[in-house]
Design a protein around this motif. Structure first.
Motif: not given
Length: 471
Positions: A30-43
Motif C-alpha cells: 500500500i505504501s508503494d502504491l501510494s508513493s506511485d500515485i503521488y509520483d503520477q500526480l507530480c508529473d
C-alpha cells in the motif's frame, strides 16, 4: 489488499485470490502504491496552467488533527485533474500559521509555483478565514509577495447551505421528535417492542431514525420518517410506551411538523446537488440561486394556501387540518434572508461564473475590459456557438469545447482554465474523513500517520470502492 489488486487488474483476479500476504507485506504494498500515485500526480502537476486547493481539518480516533488538502489543476488541453494532495497530521496547535506552513510545504513538495495558484476553498473556520491572520489572509499575503494577483477565496458552499438551514429552529417540533425517538431507541425493551409493533401492523418502515446534528441530511430523514409513522408512534406511546405525548394529537403541532418535513426535504435535495466529485463551481452556485428563486415562489404561494410543493402540509390540510400560510411565510423569509446574506464570496465572482457557464449570452459590457473584444469575437462565431450548445450543461464535455478555442482567445482561455479548477466545496475532504474514520477506528487506533496517509491516498485512487474496502 487482494480485492484492490483485483480491481486494478481484473483479468488476474483468480491468481490474486490464491495469494496469502502477511500484514507487513500488505502495508508495504500500500505504501508503494501510494508513493506511485503521488509520483503520477507530480508529473501531472508540471503541466498545470492553473490550480486551486481545498482544505479541511478533522480529528481522528486518537485526537490527532488531520489536515486534508486536495488540488485541482487544469493543463493546456483543458484536462482537469482533481486529486488528494496530502494528509498532514498536526500534533500541536492548529493555528492559521501552522496550517499555512503545511500548505506551503505541500505545494513546494509537489513542485507547483505560486504564480499559477488561483483559488482556495476552506470550511469557514476562524483559523481559515480570519481577515488578518487567517489562512486565506496569509495565502493572499504570500501571493502579493510573489507578485501574483489575488486568489479567489471561497467558503465551502455546502457548509454555508447547512448554516442557512439552522435558522429554521422550530424547537417546539424538534424537542418532541427527539424526545420520542430517544425514549424508544435508548431502551432495549422498548425498542424491541416498537419494532415488533411495526412488524405486526405491517408498517412500511421497520424503525425510527436517530437524529445526528452534525450530519447534513439527518434532520430531513429523521423528520420524514417520524411524520410518516406519527399515527403508529402515538398509538405505541399510549399503549406500550408508558408516556403520553399530547403533541402527537395536536393539529397545530402536526402542521408545524409537516411544514418542517417539507422544507427540510427541499434543503436536503439542494445539499445532494452540491455534493459530488469534479463539480464545477458555476454549477454549484446555480443550484443555490435556483433554491433562492424557489423561496420567492413559496413565499407568494403559502398565503394563498397553494401547497403543491408542500406534500406533507397538503396531506394534513386535505384531511381537515387548518393551515395558516402567513405563519410559515415568516420562516421562509428568514431562510431567504440567510441565503441572501451568505454566499457573499460567490456573489463577488458571479459575473465570472456566468460568463464561464454561457459566454455566448453574457452581456459584454459587464465583462472586464481585457476580455471584451475577445468575448465579442467569440459571440459572433457561429461555428463555436453551435459547438458550445452541443456540450452546454455537460461538465465532462466542456473541456472538449474549450480545446477547440482558436489561439486568438488567450485571455478567455485563461479565465476559463482558472474557473474550471476552482473548488466550490470541501466535499472531497469530508468524504476523505469518512474513509479515515473507517480505517483508523478504535480497533486500529495504533495505525501510524504514514500508513494512514498511504491508505487514504490509495482509497482516493479507487473511488468506485466503498470506504476502506480496498484495504
Amino acid at each position: 489488499m487482494l480485492q484492490a489488486a483485483s480491481i486494478v487488474c481484473p483479468e488476474k483476479k483468480g491468481q490474486f485470490n490464491n495469494i496469502s500476504l502477511s500484514a507487513n507485506t500488505v502495508a508495504e504494498r500500500i505504501s508503494d502504491l501510494s508513493s506511485d500515485i503521488y509520483d503520477q500526480l507530480c508529473d501531472k502537476a508540471k503541466l498545470f496552467c492553473a490550480y486551486s486547493v481545498a482544505l479541511d481539518e478533522s480529528t481522528d480516533i486518537t485526537d490527532t488533527a488531520q489536515l486534508a488538502m486536495y488540488v485541482r489543476g487544469v493543463d493546456d488541453k483543458f484536462e482537469v485533474t482533481e486529486e488528494l494532495l496530502t494528509v498532514k497530521p498536526m500534533h500541536g496547535q492548529t493555528t492559521a500559521q501552522e496550517i499555512f506552513q503545511q500548505l506551503c510545504d505541500a505545494i513546494a513538495d509537489i513542485g507547483l509555483p505560486w504564480k499559477r495558484f488561483v483559488g482556495i476553498t476552506t470550511d469557514g473556520a476562524p483559523s481559515m478565514t480570519g481577515r488578518k491572520n487567517g489562512l486565506v489572509a496569509l495565502v493572499q499575503r504570500k501571493l502579493e509577495e510573489e507578485g501574483v494577483e489575488e486568489a479567489i477565496a471561497l467558503h465551502c458552499i455546502i457548509h454555508q447551505q447547512a448554516l442557512c438551514s439552522k435558522c429554521l429552529k422550530f424547537d417546539n417540533v424538534m424537542s418532541v421528535v427527539v424526545k420520542c425517538i430517544n425514549h424508544i431507541r435508548s431502551r432495549g425493551l422498548k425498542h424491541r417492542q416498537f419494532r415488533a409493533f411495526l412488524e405486526e401492523i405491517e408498517s412500511e418502515y421497520e424503525d425510527v431514525l436517530y437524529f445526528t446534528e452534525v450530519r447534513w441530511l439527518s434532520r430531513g430523514h429523521v423528520l420524514k420518517r417520524f411524520f410518516e409513522l406519527r399515527t403508529e408512534l402515538n398509538v405505541f406511546m399510549l399503549e406500550k410506551g408508558g408516556v403520553a405525548v399530547p403533541k402527537l394529537s395536536d393539529p397545530k403541532w402536526l402542521m408545524d411538523l409537516a411544514f418542517l418535513v417539507d422544507i427540510t426535504q427541499e434543503l436536503n435535495a439542494l445539499n445532494k446537488k452540491l455534493q459530488g466529485q469534479g463539480q464545477l463551481v458555476s454549477a454549484a452556485y446555480d443550484n443555490v440561486k435556483a433554491f433562492s428563486t424557489k423561496l420567492v415562489l413559496w413565499k407568494a404561494q403559502l398565503p394563498r394556501k397553494n401547497l403543491c410543493h408542500f406534500p406533507a402540509c397538503k396531506a394534513l390540510m386535505d384531511r381537515g387540518t387548518a393551515f395558516s400560510g402567513e405563519k410559515y411565510v415568516d420562516a421562509i423569509v428568514k431562510l431567504q434572508e440567510e441565503f441572501d446574506q451568505r454566499f457573499a464570496d460567490f456573489k463577488t465572482h458571479r459575473a465570472t461564473f456566468q460568463m464561464f457557464a454561457d459566454p455566448f449570452s453574457f452581456d459584454v459590457e459587464n465583462a472586464p475590459g481585457v476580455l471584451q473584444m475577445q468575448l465579442i469575437d467569440l459571440q459572433c462565431n457561429s461555428e463555436l456557438k453551435a459547438k458550445f450548445r452541443e456540450v452546454n450543461g455537460k461538465a465532462d464535455k466542456l473541456g472538449q469545447f474549450m480545446r477547440e478555442l482558436p489561439p486568438s482567445f488567450p485571455e478567455l482561455s485563461r479565465m476559463f482554465k482558472q474557473t474550471m479548477c476552482l473548488f466550490g466545496s470541501t466535499y472531497m475532504c469530508e468524504q476523505l474523513f469518512s474513509t479515515m474514520n473507517f480505517n483508523k477506528s478504535k480497533y486500529r487506533s495504533r495505525l501510524t500517520d504514514e500508513h494512514l496517509q498511504a491508505i487514504l491516498s490509495f482509497n482516493c485512487f479507487l473511488p468506485q470502492t466503498k470506504c476502506g474496502s480496498a484495504v
